[in-house]
Write a protein that holds these residues in place. Structure first.
Motif, mmCIF file in Angstrom:
data_model
loop_
_atom_site.group_PDB
_atom_site.id
_atom_site.type_symbol
_atom_site.label_atom_id
_atom_site.label_comp_id
_atom_site.label_asym_id
_atom_site.label_seq_id
_atom_site.Cartn_x
_atom_site.Cartn_y
_atom_site.Cartn_z
ATOM 1 N N MET A 70 12.043 -95.588 -121.785
ATOM 2 C CA MET A 70 10.644 -95.790 -122.151
ATOM 3 C C MET A 70 10.295 -95.053 -123.430
ATOM 4 S SD MET A 70 7.116 -94.855 -120.093
ATOM 5 C CE MET A 70 7.390 -96.000 -118.737
ATOM 6 N N LEU A 71 10.747 -93.800 -123.537
ATOM 7 C CA LEU A 71 10.461 -93.016 -124.739
ATOM 8 C C LEU A 71 11.023 -93.706 -125.973
ATOM 9 C CD1 LEU A 71 9.418 -90.346 -126.014
ATOM 10 C CD2 LEU A 71 11.718 -89.435 -125.680
ATOM 11 N N PHE A 72 12.274 -94.153 -125.887
ATOM 12 C CA PHE A 72 12.888 -94.807 -127.038
ATOM 13 C C PHE A 72 12.177 -96.105 -127.384
ATOM 14 C CE2 PHE A 72 15.844 -97.722 -129.045
ATOM 15 C CZ PHE A 72 16.310 -96.951 -130.095
ATOM 16 N N HIS A 73 11.900 -96.926 -126.394
ATOM 17 C CA HIS A 73 11.288 -98.221 -126.650
ATOM 18 C C HIS A 73 9.859 -98.083 -127.161
ATOM 19 C CE1 HIS A 73 14.110 -101.316 -124.692
ATOM 20 N NE2 HIS A 73 14.796 -100.196 -124.890
ATOM 21 N N ASP A 74 9.183 -97.012 -126.797
ATOM 22 C CA ASP A 74 7.848 -96.781 -127.343
ATOM 23 C C ASP A 74 7.938 -96.268 -128.782
ATOM 24 O OD1 ASP A 74 4.975 -96.580 -127.275
ATOM 25 O OD2 ASP A 74 5.230 -94.414 -127.128
ATOM 26 N N CYS A 75 8.720 -95.223 -128.988
ATOM 27 C CA CYS A 75 8.745 -94.557 -130.292
ATOM 28 C C CYS A 75 9.388 -95.402 -131.387
ATOM 29 C CB CYS A 75 9.479 -93.222 -130.186
ATOM 30 S SG CYS A 75 8.615 -91.994 -129.179
ATOM 31 N N PHE A 76 10.357 -96.220 -131.046
ATOM 32 C CA PHE A 76 11.080 -96.970 -132.063
ATOM 33 C C PHE A 76 10.281 -98.169 -132.570
ATOM 34 C CE2 PHE A 76 14.922 -98.587 -134.164
ATOM 35 C CZ PHE A 76 15.551 -97.397 -134.497
ATOM 36 N N THR A 152 3.197 -81.295 -128.553
ATOM 37 C CA THR A 152 2.194 -82.241 -128.092
ATOM 38 C C THR A 152 1.047 -82.295 -129.101
ATOM 39 O OG1 THR A 152 1.395 -80.435 -126.662
ATOM 40 C CG2 THR A 152 2.706 -82.170 -125.627
ATOM 41 N N GLY A 153 0.126 -83.202 -128.852
ATOM 42 C CA GLY A 153 -0.975 -83.417 -129.783
ATOM 43 C C GLY A 153 -1.032 -84.846 -130.292
ATOM 44 N N ARG A 154 -0.186 -85.715 -129.704
ATOM 45 C CA ARG A 154 -0.215 -87.128 -130.087
ATOM 46 C C ARG A 154 -1.484 -87.802 -129.565
ATOM 47 N NH1 ARG A 154 4.199 -85.290 -128.332
ATOM 48 N NH2 ARG A 154 6.140 -85.382 -129.531
ATOM 49 N N ARG A 155 -1.865 -88.880 -130.240
ATOM 50 C CA ARG A 155 -2.951 -89.712 -129.755
ATOM 51 C C ARG A 155 -2.415 -91.120 -129.519
ATOM 52 N NH1 ARG A 155 -8.164 -87.817 -130.324
ATOM 53 N NH2 ARG A 155 -9.036 -89.834 -130.986
ATOM 54 N N ASP A 156 -3.185 -91.906 -128.789
ATOM 55 C CA ASP A 156 -2.734 -93.225 -128.357
ATOM 56 C C ASP A 156 -3.112 -94.317 -129.343
ATOM 57 O OD1 ASP A 156 -1.772 -92.108 -125.942
ATOM 58 O OD2 ASP A 156 -3.789 -92.227 -125.064
ATOM 59 N N GLY A 157 -2.206 -95.275 -129.521
ATOM 60 C CA GLY A 157 -2.459 -96.402 -130.395
ATOM 61 C C GLY A 157 -3.353 -97.441 -129.736
ATOM 62 N N ILE A 158 -3.851 -98.374 -130.540
ATOM 63 C CA ILE A 158 -4.756 -99.406 -130.027
ATOM 64 C C ILE A 158 -4.187 -100.809 -130.235
ATOM 65 C CG2 ILE A 158 -6.806 -97.975 -130.343
ATOM 66 C CD1 ILE A 158 -7.373 -99.553 -132.923
ATOM 67 N N THR A 159 -2.980 -100.889 -130.783
ATOM 68 C CA THR A 159 -2.354 -102.179 -131.064
ATOM 69 C C THR A 159 -0.990 -102.259 -130.405
ATOM 70 O OG1 THR A 159 -3.457 -102.292 -133.221
ATOM 71 C CG2 THR A 159 -1.583 -103.761 -132.874
ATOM 72 N N SER A 160 -0.688 -103.395 -129.802
ATOM 73 C CA SER A 160 0.605 -103.596 -129.157
ATOM 74 C C SER A 160 0.972 -105.066 -129.248
ATOM 75 C CB SER A 160 0.547 -103.156 -127.688
ATOM 76 O OG SER A 160 1.795 -103.319 -127.055
ATOM 77 N N LEU A 161 2.060 -105.384 -129.960
ATOM 78 C CA LEU A 161 2.475 -106.765 -130.166
ATOM 79 C C LEU A 161 3.926 -106.962 -129.728
ATOM 80 C CD1 LEU A 161 0.966 -107.388 -133.721
ATOM 81 C CD2 LEU A 161 0.042 -108.190 -131.525
ATOM 82 N N ALA A 162 4.157 -108.008 -128.972
ATOM 83 C CA ALA A 162 5.510 -108.317 -128.522
ATOM 84 C C ALA A 162 6.444 -108.527 -129.707
ATOM 85 C CB ALA A 162 5.491 -109.563 -127.633
ATOM 86 N N ASP A 167 11.254 -107.381 -133.080
ATOM 87 C CA ASP A 167 11.745 -107.195 -134.447
ATOM 88 C C ASP A 167 12.367 -105.829 -134.692
ATOM 89 O OD1 ASP A 167 10.824 -109.721 -135.008
ATOM 90 O OD2 ASP A 167 9.000 -109.061 -136.026
ATOM 91 N N ASN A 168 12.000 -104.830 -133.887
ATOM 92 C CA ASN A 168 12.393 -103.461 -134.209
ATOM 93 C C ASN A 168 13.408 -102.825 -133.265
ATOM 94 O OD1 ASN A 168 10.581 -102.434 -136.596
ATOM 95 N ND2 ASN A 168 9.192 -103.587 -135.270
#
Length: 336
Positions: A70-76, A152-162, A167-168
């Protein structure tokens, strides 16, 4: 080796370094949540999450592989912003490589608990929860050897596209030289790439991801990849018969598949690599020397694996006033 249609196998990643307290990168820092919870200033966010994860891990030790993935698939994909968690018809979660990502319920449960008015509502990001949970599962799966510190200190994104995920995310048959370039494009080094591949020490691979290596190598019907150990090839063919049971899977680490350690590298050196990329990093001139070094030096791997995870967790982060702190990890706040 058994059949399982829910747990995915693919790039996952994992472990261990002690960073000096107070060190920070940009607006990320160790201990970011100290005294941040307005209704409970003494509340320890990371310790609370650790307790929740320890309970979940005691029931399902495979959570470590799920969280590394999950960490890899989110961050990459556009950075570590928890965009993978968002529900929707065309979000990252719906892309082919992400359909077997799991662990969402644990993140949801932790977020829901933190939002209690007596704990820490509106403060802890979903992106940080992923990072903290991954750290805890790696610690538990390493025999509680080291509890590496995370920023820590990250914030959450508002965009998510398949399409961004498709592509990445590197496919399991990506060439080593191309994989190195893909990692460098997001600010990670060749050594980070090799270390993060070490997360396959606890991952699995579904037959569909490597069946071509067994029966149709390089497009030749009936041909098998000659780099696979002969005896192991027969094991793979028994588990993954041609033309069926593609939901079957094998452990990516054939030596100690339930423990986070350096045995994945030893497995590939024995020509037990399951995915094409697993075997290729042991043989490619750009990576073979480093693979051999980590195979022979478990303590070094443990330390550097944590370094690599923290490097991954810095990719494309949102901080300060960027993004938002989602109230629910599966959806953007209504104001957006």
């Amino acid at each position: 080796m058994r059949k399982d249609n829910s747990a995915g196998g693919a790039l996952a990643i994992g472990l261990i370094v002690m960073i000096l307290a107070g060190q920070c990168y940009g607006q990320l820092k160790i201990g970011f949540y100290n005294n941040k919870c307005k209704n409970n200033v003494d509340f320890d966010v990371e310790d609370f999450i650790r307790g929740r994860v320890e309970l979940a891990f005691s029931k399902d030790p495979t959570l470590v592989a799920a969280m590394l993935r999950m960490l890899f698939h989110d961050c990459f994909v556009k950075g570590c912003d928890a965009s993978l968690l968002l529900d929707g018809e065309n979000t990252e979660k719906t892309a082919g490589p992400n359909r077997t990502v799991r662990g969402f319920e644990l993140i949801d449960d932790i977020k829901r608990a933190l939002e209690d008015e007596h704990l820490c509502p509106g403060i802890v990001s979903c992106a940080d929860i992923i990072v903290i949970v991954t750290r805890v599962t790696v610690f538990l799966a390493n025999g509680r050897t080291n509890y590496y510190l995370v920023e820590t200190g990250r914030r959450d994104g508002i965009t998510s596209l398949a399409s961004d995920a498709r592509d990445n995310l590197p496919p399991p048959n990506v060439e080593v030289s191309k994989a190195i370039l893909l990692f460098e494009a997001v600010g990670l080094t060749k050594e980070d790439f090799i270390l993060l591949m070490g997360g396959h020490t606890v991952g699995i691979g579904h037959c569909a991801l490597f069946e071509n290596r067994l029966y149709n190598y390089k497009g030749i019907p009936g041909a098998s990849d000659p780099s696979i150990d002969v005896t192991f090839l027969q094991v793979l063919k028994t588990t993954c018969p041609q033309g069926g049971t593609s939901g079957n899977f094998v452990n990516l680490d054939q030596i100690s598949p339930n423990f986070v350690d350096n045995s994945y590298y030893n497995s590939t050196l024995k020509h037990y690599g399951v995915l094409q990329i697993d075997q290729d990093i042991a043989l490619h001139p750009a990576t073979t020397k480093t693979v051999s070094y980590f195979a022979a030096n478990g303590a070094v791997f443990n330390k550097k694996f944590g370094d690599a995870l923290n490097n991954l967790a810095r990719v494309g982060v949102l901080t300060g006033d960027q993004g938002q702190i989602r109230a629910t990890c599966r959806m953007v706040n209504p104001s957006y």
